[in-house]
Design a protein around this motif. Sequence first.
Motif, mmCIF file in Angstrom:
data_model
loop_
_atom_site.group_PDB
_atom_site.id
_atom_site.type_symbol
_atom_site.label_atom_id
_atom_site.label_comp_id
_atom_site.label_asym_id
_atom_site.label_seq_id
_atom_site.Cartn_x
_atom_site.Cartn_y
_atom_site.Cartn_z
ATOM 1 N N PHE A 35 0.820 -1.206 0.000
ATOM 2 C CA PHE A 35 0.000 0.000 0.000
ATOM 3 C C PHE A 35 0.860 1.266 0.000
ATOM 4 O O PHE A 35 0.417 2.316 -0.478
ATOM 5 N N ALA A 36 2.086 1.170 0.527
ATOM 6 C CA ALA A 36 2.983 2.324 0.521
ATOM 7 C C ALA A 36 3.611 2.547 -0.855
ATOM 8 O O ALA A 36 3.821 3.688 -1.279
ATOM 9 N N GLU A 37 3.908 1.466 -1.570
ATOM 10 C CA GLU A 37 4.616 1.565 -2.841
ATOM 11 C C GLU A 37 3.695 1.736 -4.042
ATOM 12 O O GLU A 37 4.116 2.287 -5.071
ATOM 13 N N VAL A 38 2.482 1.252 -3.946
ATOM 14 C CA VAL A 38 1.558 1.254 -5.085
ATOM 15 C C VAL A 38 0.330 2.090 -4.727
ATOM 16 O O VAL A 38 -0.278 1.883 -3.672
ATOM 17 N N ASP A 39 -0.032 3.020 -5.602
ATOM 18 C CA ASP A 39 -1.164 3.909 -5.316
ATOM 19 C C ASP A 39 -2.475 3.215 -5.696
ATOM 20 O O ASP A 39 -3.100 3.523 -6.713
ATOM 21 N N LEU A 40 -2.873 2.290 -4.850
ATOM 22 C CA LEU A 40 -4.120 1.559 -5.073
ATOM 23 C C LEU A 40 -5.326 2.474 -4.952
ATOM 24 O O LEU A 40 -6.335 2.276 -5.632
ATOM 25 N N SER A 41 -5.230 3.475 -4.106
ATOM 26 C CA SER A 41 -6.357 4.406 -3.929
ATOM 27 C C SER A 41 -6.631 5.185 -5.210
ATOM 28 O O SER A 41 -7.794 5.396 -5.583
ATOM 29 N N ALA A 42 -5.572 5.614 -5.894
ATOM 30 C CA ALA A 42 -5.764 6.352 -7.145
ATOM 31 C C ALA A 42 -6.376 5.445 -8.204
ATOM 32 O O ALA A 42 -7.236 5.873 -8.981
ATOM 33 N N MET A 43 -5.925 4.190 -8.242
ATOM 34 C CA MET A 43 -6.516 3.230 -9.182
ATOM 35 C C MET A 43 -8.002 3.056 -8.887
ATOM 36 O O MET A 43 -8.843 3.080 -9.802
ATOM 37 N N ASN A 44 -8.342 2.909 -7.617
ATOM 38 C CA ASN A 44 -9.737 2.713 -7.251
ATOM 39 C C ASN A 44 -10.567 3.957 -7.571
ATOM 40 O O ASN A 44 -11.723 3.847 -8.005
ATOM 41 N N ALA A 45 -9.980 5.129 -7.371
ATOM 42 C CA ALA A 45 -10.689 6.371 -7.692
ATOM 43 C C ALA A 45 -10.982 6.456 -9.184
ATOM 44 O O ALA A 45 -12.048 6.937 -9.590
ATOM 45 N N ALA A 46 -10.048 5.994 -10.021
ATOM 46 C CA ALA A 46 -10.284 5.995 -11.464
ATOM 47 C C ALA A 46 -11.437 5.065 -11.821
ATOM 48 O O ALA A 46 -12.291 5.401 -12.656
ATOM 49 N N VAL A 47 -11.476 3.903 -11.189
ATOM 50 C CA VAL A 47 -12.583 2.968 -11.409
ATOM 51 C C VAL A 47 -13.903 3.606 -10.979
ATOM 52 O O VAL A 47 -14.923 3.494 -11.669
ATOM 53 N N ASP A 48 -13.874 4.285 -9.841
ATOM 54 C CA ASP A 48 -15.092 4.933 -9.341
ATOM 55 C C ASP A 48 -15.603 6.016 -10.282
ATOM 56 O O ASP A 48 -16.792 6.349 -10.260
ATOM 57 N N LEU A 49 -14.719 6.556 -11.107
ATOM 58 C CA LEU A 49 -15.133 7.579 -12.066
ATOM 59 C C LEU A 49 -15.490 6.994 -13.426
ATOM 60 O O LEU A 49 -15.760 7.730 -14.376
ATOM 61 N N GLY A 50 -15.495 5.652 -13.516
ATOM 62 C CA GLY A 50 -15.983 5.024 -14.730
ATOM 63 C C GLY A 50 -14.959 4.258 -15.536
ATOM 64 O O GLY A 50 -15.304 3.671 -16.571
ATOM 65 N N ALA A 51 -13.693 4.245 -15.107
ATOM 66 C CA ALA A 51 -12.687 3.476 -15.831
ATOM 67 C C ALA A 51 -13.021 1.987 -15.750
ATOM 68 O O ALA A 51 -13.529 1.519 -14.726
ATOM 69 N N PHE A 104 -32.493 7.166 -1.210
ATOM 70 C CA PHE A 104 -31.566 7.158 -2.332
ATOM 71 C C PHE A 104 -30.195 6.663 -1.878
ATOM 72 O O PHE A 104 -29.870 6.698 -0.689
ATOM 73 N N ALA A 105 -29.391 6.214 -2.829
ATOM 74 C CA ALA A 105 -27.984 5.918 -2.586
ATOM 75 C C ALA A 105 -27.149 6.966 -3.311
ATOM 76 O O ALA A 105 -27.506 7.401 -4.409
ATOM 77 N N LEU A 106 -26.061 7.377 -2.678
ATOM 78 C CA LEU A 106 -25.071 8.258 -3.309
ATOM 79 C C LEU A 106 -23.715 7.688 -2.965
ATOM 80 O O LEU A 106 -23.261 7.779 -1.823
ATOM 81 N N SER A 107 -23.075 7.056 -3.955
ATOM 82 C CA SER A 107 -21.882 6.280 -3.643
ATOM 83 C C SER A 107 -20.827 6.388 -4.725
ATOM 84 O O SER A 107 -21.143 6.409 -5.915
ATOM 85 N N ASN A 108 -19.570 6.470 -4.289
ATOM 86 C CA ASN A 108 -18.442 6.341 -5.199
ATOM 87 C C ASN A 108 -18.237 4.850 -5.462
ATOM 88 O O ASN A 108 -17.824 4.099 -4.581
ATOM 89 N N PHE A 109 -18.548 4.442 -6.690
ATOM 90 C CA PHE A 109 -18.593 3.017 -7.024
ATOM 91 C C PHE A 109 -18.349 2.900 -8.528
ATOM 92 O O PHE A 109 -18.873 3.689 -9.310
ATOM 93 N N GLY A 110 -17.569 1.914 -8.931
ATOM 94 C CA GLY A 110 -17.334 1.693 -10.347
ATOM 95 C C GLY A 110 -18.531 1.063 -11.036
ATOM 96 O O GLY A 110 -19.403 0.485 -10.390
ATOM 97 N N VAL A 132 -24.631 6.580 -8.715
ATOM 98 C CA VAL A 132 -23.367 5.848 -8.679
ATOM 99 C C VAL A 132 -22.331 6.621 -9.491
ATOM 100 O O VAL A 132 -22.544 6.912 -10.679
ATOM 101 N N SER A 133 -21.220 6.932 -8.875
ATOM 102 C CA SER A 133 -20.228 7.814 -9.495
ATOM 103 C C SER A 133 -19.753 7.312 -10.852
ATOM 104 O O SER A 133 -19.576 8.095 -11.784
ATOM 105 N N GLY A 134 -19.529 6.004 -10.970
ATOM 106 C CA GLY A 134 -19.030 5.465 -12.231
ATOM 107 C C GLY A 134 -19.956 5.715 -13.400
ATOM 108 O O GLY A 134 -19.510 5.924 -14.534
ATOM 109 N N HIS A 135 -21.256 5.693 -13.132
ATOM 110 C CA HIS A 135 -22.233 5.962 -14.185
ATOM 111 C C HIS A 135 -22.352 7.456 -14.482
ATOM 112 O O HIS A 135 -22.688 7.846 -15.605
ATOM 113 N N LEU A 136 -22.073 8.260 -13.482
ATOM 114 C CA LEU A 136 -22.279 9.703 -13.617
ATOM 115 C C LEU A 136 -21.036 10.440 -14.090
ATOM 116 O O LEU A 136 -21.139 11.571 -14.585
ATOM 117 N N GLY A 137 -19.854 9.830 -13.930
ATOM 118 C CA GLY A 137 -18.619 10.535 -14.248
ATOM 119 C C GLY A 137 -18.305 11.649 -13.270
ATOM 120 O O GLY A 137 -17.514 12.548 -13.543
#
Length: 210
Positions: A35-51, A104-110, A132-137
């Motif tokens: 978790f220190a060497e690899v930015d898993l959070s940034a990867m997950n954030a990209a997925v949450d935005l629709g990647a 309603f649901a409001l969630s950061n989700f791919g 859902v964030s992934g659908h909304l961008g």
Amino acid sequence: MARAVIFDIGNVLIEWRPERHYDRVMPRARREALFAEVDLSAMNAAVDLGAPFRETVLALAERHPKWRAEILMWHDDWIRMASPEIARSVRLLRALRARGVPVFALSNFGVDTFQTALVEYPFLREFDRAFVSGHLGLAKPDPAIYELVERETGFSGADLLFADDREDNIAAAAARGWKTFTFPLDSARGASEWAARLVAEGLLSPPEAE
């Protein structure tokens, strides 16, 4: 009194603990190094935005061959990180719906991860609408996603009561005048306090909140 309730999903209805899962399958010191060497959070954030989920995880694994197998676990073991459901929170969701309260649901989700969650957790289909964030961008805490919720639901400000586990997401909602509840990491305590808040708001009776 609030007129509609908005649930975040991760750590409000479903526990989301990636570190906990990795600690089960590898020594904690190795997980901390990953978790220190690899930015898993940034990867997950990209997925949450629709990647695309699989492709995004695979691309990160290819950039970090030392950790390739461990990074791929983010995809292959995802449902084990997003578990278990928080049973009392699910009961509260259903109690609100039984009372006729818009929920309603409001969630950061791919896109892909949310589809997986729908299969594993059918109660996620029970909202009046899931934002859902992934659908909304768009993702929390971007003010634009809160504005979109207001526009699409017809509710705003103190009409809305919002539960989320992250302070930055709560602060963004409060800035728009929403009523808020910060869900603690201890899910049992969080569900109990959330139930009490729903009762205090007059949305549920004490028996309905059990």
